[in-house]
Structures are given as structure tokens and as C-alpha cells.
Design an enzyme around this catalytic site. Structure first.
Site, PDB file in Angstrom:
ATOM      1  N   HIS A 134       0.853  -1.193   0.000  1.00 13.65           N
ATOM      2  CA  HIS A 134       0.000   0.000   0.000  1.00 13.65           C
ATOM      3  C   HIS A 134       0.886   1.239   0.000  1.00 13.65           C
ATOM      4  CE1 HIS A 134      -3.038   2.956   1.102  1.00 13.65           C
ATOM      5  NE2 HIS A 134      -3.963   2.037   0.927  1.00 13.65           N
ATOM      6  N   GLY A 223       5.654  22.016  10.509  1.00 16.19           N
ATOM      7  CA  GLY A 223       6.860  21.211  10.592  1.00 16.19           C
ATOM      8  C   GLY A 223       7.931  21.654   9.612  1.00 16.19           C
ATOM      9  N   PRO A 224       9.059  20.938   9.587  1.00 18.67           N
ATOM     10  CA  PRO A 224      10.218  21.334   8.782  1.00 18.67           C
ATOM     11  C   PRO A 224      10.068  20.930   7.317  1.00 18.67           C
ATOM     12  CG  PRO A 224      10.693  19.290   9.918  1.00 18.67           C
ATOM     13  CD  PRO A 224       9.322  19.711  10.375  1.00 18.67           C
ATOM     14  N   VAL A 227      12.967  16.102   5.673  1.00 20.96           N
ATOM     15  CA  VAL A 227      12.226  14.879   5.980  1.00 20.96           C
ATOM     16  C   VAL A 227      13.137  13.882   6.683  1.00 20.96           C
ATOM     17  CG1 VAL A 227      10.846  12.989   5.038  1.00 20.96           C
ATOM     18  CG2 VAL A 227      10.837  15.220   3.894  1.00 20.96           C
TER      19      VAL A 227
END
Length: 345
Positions: A134, A223-224, A227
Site C-alpha cells: 500500500h 513542521g520542517p 524529511v
């Protein structure tokens, strides 16, 4: 064993951010903790959160996540759907919303339960080691809020945005908002397509590890822009009720499954408000995974018939499809039973 995080008191800055943009209740919504008993609050203003995590094979990790969910008995898991081939699990959480005497949101127990489960997931799961059939972009892949009972979509969107701020900042993961939680209402499938969600990176039909850029070209909503390869990205949204319906095909021909999925979908010129994916599902089958955006308009029976017709043209057999969750009415009923049972002990 994963540690369970219990958040520190909310800072003044966070409180100010939460107050900003809070939806005010409609005048006819008179629930508030000062004038109604707790039982009526629990039954009238309900919020549903579906939490999708990229894991279903590691029972130690799942046990840790579910222990985190039980830290506060005011939030209940009304459904759990896990699929080993997809290596993915979905939790359906329900709790109540509390307002003050002027009709503004104060909180929902769901907020802390969600953060505790997310913390446990990040502690126990490494996306670099994940493999499944998935698509996914993160350990915590998708969080969606649905209003139930007398709650509004506006309230669900407010909680989605608060969850995005908490998760993005605390766990330093990029968060992309979608649908009612997005400032322009940007749909989930468009954001996913931009991020490469639908492109398999292993054997042409599966997803393994993280092989995309570690610096995002598009700034996330929270958030940043960097990653973490171990945690990935999370999508958080709010929307009216959506039904998830999967239809097994007795064939390993993934190309045929993708052709059928494309033809059935609204994007491929098929059924309106239907989104589909043709996915590999174990050693002897594939599936058409369907998202019914307006299930009261285009329901599962119509999608099933369409898939069966197209599969017959390919010379393939189709099994009866299945829902991955209960209906909103059944979810409310299960929530009330579980809450009543907990309070009687």
C-alpha cells in the site's frame, strides 16, 4: 519497548494559537460544561479521528500504540482494521468536544490520545525498514477528522489544524493539510500526487523504505521542510464522512487491476466522487481500493457492479467487496456502548 509520551502543559504561545480562529458554535448549540451534565456532552458533540499507520506485522509496535490509546478512557477505539499484505493499520477513534459558556471549543480528550499514539508509533516504527503493498509517505501516514452527531465540519477542521501544529512541531515531521483543514480546501489526492505517493518503488507494485528527496521542494503547512527518513511525512485533514471499500480480484495481473481502477474512478471518467487504486494484495490476488467521497450518492453496490463488469471484460473473477470501517451511525452506537460500559465499572 517504546516509551509513551505524555505532553507537557500547553505553552502560552500555543494557547494563543489555539484560540485564534476557533470556530464559534451556532446559536442553537447550547452545550457547555457549565449547563449540561457530562453524559449529555459525551453523547451530543462527537469527533471521529481515523489514524492510519504504516505497520501491521510488528505486534510489539501495535501493542505499544494501543497502550497509548488506553491512557485516557475518555477516548475509545471503535474500530481497528489491519492488512498484512498492505502492512498498514487504521484506527477509528471517537471522543467528545467540550465548549465554554460562549460556545467556543475548549478541548477534546481525543487531542492527547492522538498525540500519545503518534509518539508511540514514531518510537516503535522506522519507515526505512517498512515494506508493503500500500502506498505511504510516513510512519503516521494519514490522520483525518470527521464530525459526528451534532459536531460541525468547521470544528473537525479546527482540531485537524491543532493536531498538525502539535505533531509537526513536537515530532519535527512535515505536515500537509488537506480538504476542510487546508486554507484553500486542497484535496488529499492532489497533494499525494504532487509528493509522489502513488509511485511504487519496489518490484513495480510495492513500497519500500524512503527513496524520495529529504528536502521538500514545497513548504509543508507545519513542521520542517527536511524529511526524516525514519518518520517521513504525515497528511492531516478534515472532511465529511468517506467510505473505504475494497474489492478483491482473483488475479495477480496488477496492470489489469490498475486499468479497472482507472476506468471506475472519477479521474478516469468513471463514477463521480469515486477514487480508486489498483493494488497488489498477497501472492494470489489484487484489489481495487475505493474511496467513496459521497457514499450516499455513489455507494458500494454501484462500484461493485462496475468493477465486476470491467473485470469480466478482462476475463477476471471478482469477489464481494468489503468495508474497512463501520457506518457513522454504527460508530456512534459502538462509542456510546463502550463509554457506558466503562462508566459502569
Amino acid at each position: 519497548m517504546a516509551s509513551i509520551y505524555i505532553s507537557a502543559p500547553i505553552s502560552r504561545e500555543t494557547k494563543a494559537k489555539q484560540q485564534k480562529g476557533k470556530p464559534r458554535r451556532r446559536e442553537e448549540m447550547d452545550l457547555n460544561p457549565g449547563c449540561k451534565d457530562k453524559k449529555s456532552i459525551k453523547q451530543s458533540m462527537l469527533l471521529c479521528c481515523k489514524l492510519y499507520i504504516s505497520e501491521s506485522r510488528n505486534h510489539t509496535a501495535l501493542d505499544s500504540i494501543e497502550r497509548a490509546a488506553r491512557l485516557d478512557g475518555e477516548t475509545v477505539i471503535v474500530n481497528k482494521f489491519q492488512d498484512r499484505a498492505y502492512n498498514r493499520i487504521g484506527y477509528t477513534l471517537v471522543s467528545y468536544i467540550v465548549h465554554d459558556s460562549t460556545g467556543n471549543i475548549i478541548y477534546s480528550p481525543l487531542q492527547q490520545t492522538l498525540l500519545s499514539m503518534v509518539e508511540a508509533a514514531y518510537e516503535a516504527i522506522n519507515l526505512e525498514l517498512h515494506h508493503g503493498a500500500h502506498p505511504r509517505l510516513g510512519v503516521v501516514d494519514d490522520i483525518v477528522f470527521h464530525p459526528l452527531a451534532r459536531a460541525s465540519l468547521e470544528e473537525a477542521a479546527w482540531f485537524a489544524k491543532m493536531a498538525a501544529a502539535d505533531i509537526g512541531n513536537k515530532f519535527q515531521v512535515p505536515v500537509f493539510l488537506y480538504d476542510a483543514a487546508h486554507p484553500m480546501g486542497k484535496p488529499l489526492d492532489i497533494i499525494r500526487r504532487e509528493l509522489g505517493y502513488y509511485r511504487p518503488n519496489f518490484m513495480g507494485n510495492q513500497w519500500s523504505g524512503w527513496d524520495m528527496p529529504e528536502v521538500l521542494s514545497e513548504k509543508p503547512d507545519e513542521g520542517p521542510t527536511m524529511v526524516s527518513r525514519a518518520r517521513g511525512i504525515v497528511m492531516i485533514g478534515a472532511r465529511p464522512w468517506v467510505s473505504m471499500y475494497n474489492i478483491p480480484i482473483v488475479s495477480t495481473d496488477i496492470s489489469a487491476a490498475r486499468r479497472i481502477a482507472r476506468t471506475v474512478s472519477a479521474r478516469g471518467g468513471g463514477l463521480p466522487t469515486v477514487q480508486t487504486l489498483g493494488l497488489f494484495h498477497g501472492e494470489d490476488s489484487t484489489e481495487i481500493a475505493c474511496m467513496l467521497l459521497e457514499p450516499n450518492r455513489i455507494g458500494a453496490d454501484r462500484v461493485q457492479n462496475q468493477v465486476e463488469m470491467l473485470a469480466a471484460q478482462e476475463g477476471l473473477d471478482v469477489e464481494k467487496g468489503y468495508f474497512t470501517d463501520f457506518s457513522p451511525e454504527m460508530i456512534i452506537e459502538k462509542y456510546l456502548k463502550l463509554i457506558s460500559g466503562a462508566e459502569s465499572h
